[in-house]
Write a protein that holds these residues in place. Structure first.
Motif, PDB file in Angstrom:
ATOM      1  N   ARG A 166      30.447  43.835  35.012  1.00  0.00           N
ATOM      2  CA  ARG A 166      29.951  43.186  36.228  1.00  0.00           C
ATOM      3  C   ARG A 166      29.568  41.732  35.987  1.00  0.00           C
ATOM      4  NH1 ARG A 166      30.293  44.221  41.701  1.00  0.00           N
ATOM      5  NH2 ARG A 166      28.984  42.653  42.689  1.00  0.00           N
ATOM      6  N   LEU A 167      29.023  41.426  34.806  1.00  0.00           N
ATOM      7  CA  LEU A 167      28.604  40.062  34.493  1.00  0.00           C
ATOM      8  C   LEU A 167      29.817  39.122  34.430  1.00  0.00           C
ATOM      9  CD1 LEU A 167      26.360  38.098  33.739  1.00  0.00           C
ATOM     10  CD2 LEU A 167      26.668  38.755  31.349  1.00  0.00           C
ATOM     11  N   TYR A 173      32.596  39.577  35.926  1.00  0.00           N
ATOM     12  CA  TYR A 173      33.093  39.507  37.302  1.00  0.00           C
ATOM     13  C   TYR A 173      32.323  38.450  38.095  1.00  0.00           C
ATOM     14  CZ  TYR A 173      33.954  41.255  42.083  1.00  0.00           C
ATOM     15  OH  TYR A 173      34.283  41.377  43.406  1.00  0.00           O
ATOM     16  N   GLU A 174      31.002  38.479  38.006  1.00  0.00           N
ATOM     17  CA  GLU A 174      30.183  37.526  38.753  1.00  0.00           C
ATOM     18  C   GLU A 174      30.361  36.112  38.221  1.00  0.00           C
ATOM     19  OE1 GLU A 174      26.293  39.160  38.442  1.00  0.00           O
ATOM     20  OE2 GLU A 174      26.622  40.684  40.001  1.00  0.00           O
ATOM     21  N   THR A 175      30.508  35.997  36.896  1.00  0.00           N
ATOM     22  CA  THR A 175      30.726  34.675  36.302  1.00  0.00           C
ATOM     23  C   THR A 175      32.050  34.084  36.772  1.00  0.00           C
ATOM     24  OG1 THR A 175      29.442  35.294  34.345  1.00  0.00           O
ATOM     25  CG2 THR A 175      30.895  33.395  34.143  1.00  0.00           C
ATOM     26  N   LEU A 196      33.642  34.734  39.594  1.00  0.00           N
ATOM     27  CA  LEU A 196      33.496  34.336  41.000  1.00  0.00           C
ATOM     28  C   LEU A 196      32.784  32.996  41.099  1.00  0.00           C
ATOM     29  CD1 LEU A 196      32.437  37.705  42.727  1.00  0.00           C
ATOM     30  CD2 LEU A 196      34.692  36.650  42.683  1.00  0.00           C
ATOM     31  N   ARG A 197      31.721  32.838  40.307  1.00  0.00           N
ATOM     32  CA  ARG A 197      30.943  31.595  40.356  1.00  0.00           C
ATOM     33  C   ARG A 197      31.777  30.410  39.866  1.00  0.00           C
ATOM     34  NH1 ARG A 197      26.891  33.320  37.727  1.00  0.00           N
ATOM     35  NH2 ARG A 197      27.338  32.406  35.676  1.00  0.00           N
ATOM     36  N   SER A 232      33.683  33.898  46.846  1.00  0.00           N
ATOM     37  CA  SER A 232      32.733  34.957  47.170  1.00  0.00           C
ATOM     38  C   SER A 232      33.443  36.274  46.889  1.00  0.00           C
ATOM     39  CB  SER A 232      32.328  34.881  48.639  1.00  0.00           C
ATOM     40  OG  SER A 232      33.442  35.209  49.462  1.00  0.00           O
ATOM     41  N   GLU A 233      32.678  37.375  46.856  1.00  0.00           N
ATOM     42  CA  GLU A 233      33.298  38.667  46.600  1.00  0.00           C
ATOM     43  C   GLU A 233      34.285  39.018  47.715  1.00  0.00           C
ATOM     44  OE1 GLU A 233      31.909  42.964  44.789  1.00  0.00           O
ATOM     45  OE2 GLU A 233      30.422  41.528  45.497  1.00  0.00           O
ATOM     46  N   GLU A 258      21.498  38.374  31.427  1.00  0.00           N
ATOM     47  CA  GLU A 258      20.778  38.615  32.678  1.00  0.00           C
ATOM     48  C   GLU A 258      19.681  37.567  32.894  1.00  0.00           C
ATOM     49  OE1 GLU A 258      19.430  42.564  32.051  1.00  0.00           O
ATOM     50  OE2 GLU A 258      21.409  43.491  32.397  1.00  0.00           O
ATOM     51  N   LEU A 298      21.179  34.400  34.241  1.00  0.00           N
ATOM     52  CA  LEU A 298      21.482  34.469  35.671  1.00  0.00           C
ATOM     53  C   LEU A 298      20.249  34.130  36.508  1.00  0.00           C
ATOM     54  CD1 LEU A 298      23.737  37.660  35.966  1.00  0.00           C
ATOM     55  CD2 LEU A 298      24.423  35.288  36.333  1.00  0.00           C
ATOM     56  N   ASP A 356      29.238  26.088  34.845  1.00  0.00           N
ATOM     57  CA  ASP A 356      29.225  27.478  34.389  1.00  0.00           C
ATOM     58  C   ASP A 356      30.416  27.761  33.491  1.00  0.00           C
ATOM     59  OD1 ASP A 356      26.933  28.563  35.975  1.00  0.00           O
ATOM     60  OD2 ASP A 356      28.174  27.824  37.623  1.00  0.00           O
TER      61      ASP A 356
END
Length: 633
Positions: free
Chosen positions: A134-135, A137-139, A141-142, A147-148, A382, A385, A456
């Motif tokens: 998940r980390l 994945y979010e990185t 996207l950023r 956006s998701e 975490e 973030l 990032d």
């Protein structure tokens, strides 16, 4: 005043006033905003679907960021237009809408479960354990500015496109051998030439340039003597590894993680296996009987199949590393020994288990150091973030980079005099974070008075970058570059003289054909090239690709060509000697790979034609004014 407003806001009169204000905003301000938003025309229409200005400008921003990363420099709007970035992006968006419209029309769709499965299995989102992270994945996207919901929509469109094009492009990879061989015969033809080289550096020195010639050359070639823009930058790096040591990890957390991932610590049983493969069952049974009666397995392999000891070794393997047909009998043996002959698609296998290493489980005590590090790293990621928005707030509040570095207890790195390639004034390459390759481009895209920005990285780290000073590029004074200008003029004149002499030699050779005579008169050697390929780096490095291209343009042996050598200013006079047809064995060896390459080209061509057909049927219109405005956003 603010305190009075807070106190006043609690009264009934104030609340009634607030309601009236909200109603007035709803009637005037918000309605006006909505009307303005709806008034913005779309950049393009594809049938009834629209490509909004926001959708277009977002796509431009993402693609320009990707392009800047690849080029290693920032791009202006004018440069983006020169690259045709707006055209490329718009074509991609139009194609997606066309496929979507057509797919919907013929009843195709991508179910949410299929989209979710596609994302969960994507390589880019997998962690160290091979599972969805998940980390990461979010990185992603950023970093990419998605956006998701945007990512899900993109995947949905891609899957729909694959469905639409699937039937159209099936079977393209079965191009006939005649077509593939014709291409390979052309590509693999080689040529051999004899040549002489006229070296510009060895020609008589040209006359010294006059002051007027020097000034004229200097003014005509300002780019040669312009100092690049240089920047002083500073940055800090906040990484998971840097925070790991400060992350407390309890024994209970380690034990819990160990239990939840216990399968990762199981060492499977392994066996040292040898095998011999026979073409029929009778030979395999006869060999097994010979070994059972006492013949050594290695000796049997040499006698029956002429195999060396190394040829029969499968090594130490786990059950999952063997084909299912062989794995079952090999791992069914209670102790080292011989299996019965086993059939597979490759023939009849006779396997021997030499040794057995029982499976085991790595105990908690042994796994603890690794687990502690992984848990700490996870906690650090975490924490980063949560830390990122705090740093963003510090920047928004006017905090300097030095203050932010002090607050986060991290080192402030300062680099001075960098050009756009990352070199300082001494020619040394700057040390920038390996996880942030785009930092240099970002540094040259920022204005000198801009606030620090956050960059990032894909590993979960982030960096804060500030441009401290900018020294614009400027034309250096003639007095400072006078020796360089004189050398440039002399070099150019030598190259011109070399080309003139080469052309004179070529004219005489086309009449006499006496290459050796010309070489002797010039006191140079006649050289012969190795076989030259039509494309790629010439086998003879004295020749340039441009000259090799001329040799392949020649119609028959004996033709004379003139072209540049590999060294600046050098000129080659070459005579085509032999045309060597493609080797049939090489054609056969490259047939499958070439078929695949040609198929990719055919696929691209078919897709382009199909897209054009859809465009004519569905209809596409572009609003040039809206497109131009969106490029400015």
């Amino acid at each position: 005043m603010l305190e009075q407003m807070r106190k006043g806001a609690g009264s009934w009169a104030a609340k009634i006033l607030m309601v009236l204000l909200v109603i007035s905003f709803g009637a005037w301000g918000i309605g006006d905003y909505i009307n303005r938003s709806n008034a913005i025309p779309p950049v393009a229409k594809v049938g009834r679907a629209e490509i909004s200005a926001i959708e277009f400008s977002d796509a431009i921003r993402r693609e320009s960021t990707n392009l800047q990363r690849r080029l290693g420099q920032a791009l202006t709007r004018e440069q983006m237009l020169q690259f045709g970035l707006d055209e490329t992006v718009l074509n991609g968006l139009v194609a997606a809408k066309l496929y979507e419209t057509n797919g919907t029309k013929i009843g195709l769709s991508a179910a949410p479960a299929v989209i979710r499965d596609y994302i969960m299995k994507a390589e880019v989102f997998r962690g160290a354990n091979g599972q969805f992270d998940r980390l990461r994945y979010e990185t992603f996207l950023r970093n990419e500015g998605y956006s998701e919901a945007m990512l899900v929509e993109m995947v949905r469109r891609d899957l729909l496109r694959e469905q639409v094009l699937g039937s159209l492009l099936s079977g393209v990879d079965t191009l006939p051998n005649t077509a593939v061989d014709a291409v390979l015969t052309y590509r693999l033809e080689t040529r051999v030439a004899d040549y002489i080289r006229i070296e510009a550096a060895k020609l008589p020195a040209p006359a010294a340039p006059t002051d007027a010639e020097i000034e004229e050359f200097y003014k005509a070639n300002p780019a040669l003597y312009t100092a690049p823009e240089r920047r002083d930058i500073a940055y800090i790096s906040l990484t998971p590894q840097g925070l790991t040591a400060a992350m407390p990890v309890s024994d209970a957390e380690i034990a819990e993680d160990y239990e939840s991932h216990k399968g990762d610590f199981v060492r499977p049983e392994t066996r040292h296996v040898q095998q011999v493969v026979f073409q029929n069952e009778d030979d395999a049974k006869a060999a097994a009987e010979a070994v059972i009666k006492g013949e050594d397995f290695v000796a049997m392999a040499a006698r029956t199949r002429q195999l060396k000891p190394a040829d029969i070794e499968l090594g130490t393997v786990a059950q999952g590393q063997l084909p299912a047909e062989l794995a079952a009998p090999v791992f069914a043996l209670p102790q080292p020994g011989l299996t019965q002959p086993v059939r597979s698609a490759f023939g009849w296998h006779l396997a021997r288990v030499v040794a057995i290493q029982p499976g085991s489980t790595v105990p908690l005590a042994e796994a603890s150091p690794r687990l502690k590090q992984e848990i700490a790293l996870r906690k650090a990621s975490e924490a980063l973030l949560k830390l990122r928005p705090q740093v963003d707030d510090l920047i928004a509040g006017g905090g300097s980079l030095a203050e932010i570095a002090k607050a986060q207890n991290t080192a402030l790195v300062s680099l001075t005099g960098l050009d756009a390639t990352g070199l300082d004034a001494t020619g040394k390459t700057a040390e920038l974070p390996a996880t942030q390759p785009a930092m240099l481009q970002e540094a040259f895209a920022l204005a000198e008075d801009a606030d620090p920005i956050i960059l990032d990285s894909s590993d979960g780290s982030f960096h804060v970058l500030d441009v401290v000073a900018v020294k614009p590029s400027a034309l250096r004074p003639l007095a400072d570059v006078l020796p360089e200008v004189i050398r440039s003029i002399e070099t150019r004149r030598r190259a011109e003289a070399a080309l003139q002499r080469a052309n004179q030699v070529a004219e005489r050779l086309r009449v006499s054909g006496e290459l050796l005579k010309e070489a002797t008169a010039m006191n140079v050697l006649v050289q012969t090239t190795p076989p030259l390929a039509r494309s790629g780096q010439p086998a003879d490095r004295a020749l340039s690709p441009a000259l090799v291209s001329q040799l392949f343009a020649a119609k028959q042996p004996g033709e004379i060509v003139v072209g540049p050598g590999s060294a600046p200013g050098d000129v080659i006079v070459a005579r085509l000697g032999r045309i060597v047809p493609a080797d049939l064995a090489a054609v056969a060896a490259q047939r499958d790979t070439t078929r695949q390459q040609l198929a990719q080209g055919v696929v691209a061509d078919l897709e382009e034609r199909y897209r054009a057909k859809l465009q004519s049927e569905i209809g596409v219109s572009v609003n040039a004014a809206a497109r131009a405005r969106a490029m400015l956003q």
